[in-house]
Design an enzyme around this catalytic site. Sequence first.
Site, short mmCIF file in Angstrom:
data_model
loop_
_atom_site.label_atom_id
_atom_site.label_comp_id
_atom_site.label_asym_id
_atom_site.label_seq_id
_atom_site.Cartn_x
_atom_site.Cartn_y
_atom_site.Cartn_z
N PRO A 1 0.56 -1.34 -0.26
CA PRO A 1 -0.41 0.26 -0.13
C PRO A 1 0.64 1.42 0.28
CG PRO A 1 -0.84 -1.48 1.86
CD PRO A 1 0.34 -2.04 1.29
N GLU A 2 0.86 2.09 -1.10
CA GLU A 2 0.96 3.53 -0.95
C GLU A 2 0.40 4.62 -0.65
OE1 GLU A 2 3.80 4.35 -4.69
OE2 GLU A 2 3.82 1.59 -4.22
N LYS B 1 2.08 6.63 5.01
CA LYS B 1 1.38 5.11 4.91
C LYS B 1 0.95 5.42 5.95
CE LYS B 1 4.89 4.25 1.06
NZ LYS B 1 6.04 3.81 0.71
N ARG C 1 2.73 -11.42 5.30
CA ARG C 1 4.02 -11.47 6.06
C ARG C 1 4.42 -11.20 6.88
NH1 ARG C 1 6.52 -10.65 -0.13
NH2 ARG C 1 8.94 -10.34 1.18
N ARG D 1 15.10 -2.24 -6.68
CA ARG D 1 13.59 -2.22 -6.53
C ARG D 1 13.52 -2.12 -8.04
NH1 ARG D 1 10.26 -1.37 -2.43
NH2 ARG D 1 9.56 -2.28 -3.72
#
Length: 272
Positions: free
Chosen positions: A2-3, A58, A109, A262
């Site tokens: 999520p951003e 966030k 996770r 990334r």
Amino acid sequence: MPEFPEVETIRRQLLAKIKNKKIKSVEVKLARMINVPVASFEKIVAGATIKDIHRRAKILIIDLSNGFSILVHLKMTGQLIYDGKEGTGKPHIIYTFSDGSQLKHYDFRLFGYAKLVETREVEKILTKEKFGPEILDRSFTLEVFKNLLAQKPKAKIKPLLMDQTFIAGVGNIYSQEVCFCAKILPTRIVATLTEEEIKNLCRCLKKILTAALEHKGSSVDSYVDVGGEKGTYVPRLKVYGREGEPCVGCRGKVKTIKLAGRGTSFCEACQK
Ligand SMILES: [Zn+2]
């Protein structure tokens, strides 16, 4: 993960669903998700009413009526689901409200957290994170963006956009989309950006984040909204996750490289 568009979607939906609801009980099934002993968390939270829900970068800040707040970070795989579908894996924290409805916090996770803190400490905790400005705040202007960039002349633009101390809320997905929108290679060094390119970057940041928020975010991974539904922005992603596919601009191939660790996709023809 999520951003801004995803976390803000969750905040708005949660606010509509649980504001002013009284928490009858809370069950913490995994102690490492929280920052205090399970018994303390359950005892303090039970009986409180949800007063307000804010967001910074966030992080979600859930203010309770008893002088405490719960800071929630969803990190990679966190999900907050209110009386909706089942999440991924098993819920780690279950809030039951006095009307019988439930809010379940999943995080298969386990990178995320729910921290119970005193509301008067929240500002101090957030200040320590040194978060950059919120893109959709009216105070985030081209001038502000220019000044921030001027302090980072040697940085590569895409990892810089993801740096939460530079600007808040942008991660791996939207930084790639913003670079494509602005026709700038993700590897560009800040000092080489022209006035026009900086203007485009600023415009694209606001444009992409606004559009993604309108579509309740991108469910590229395990992200779902508060009802357990996927966000609908994925078909609108132009480069993210489209390695080897034809570029929507020129039909050339979308290329993917590793940048600051990334995966980063872009079009060599459309982006300079
Ligand atoms: Zn292209």
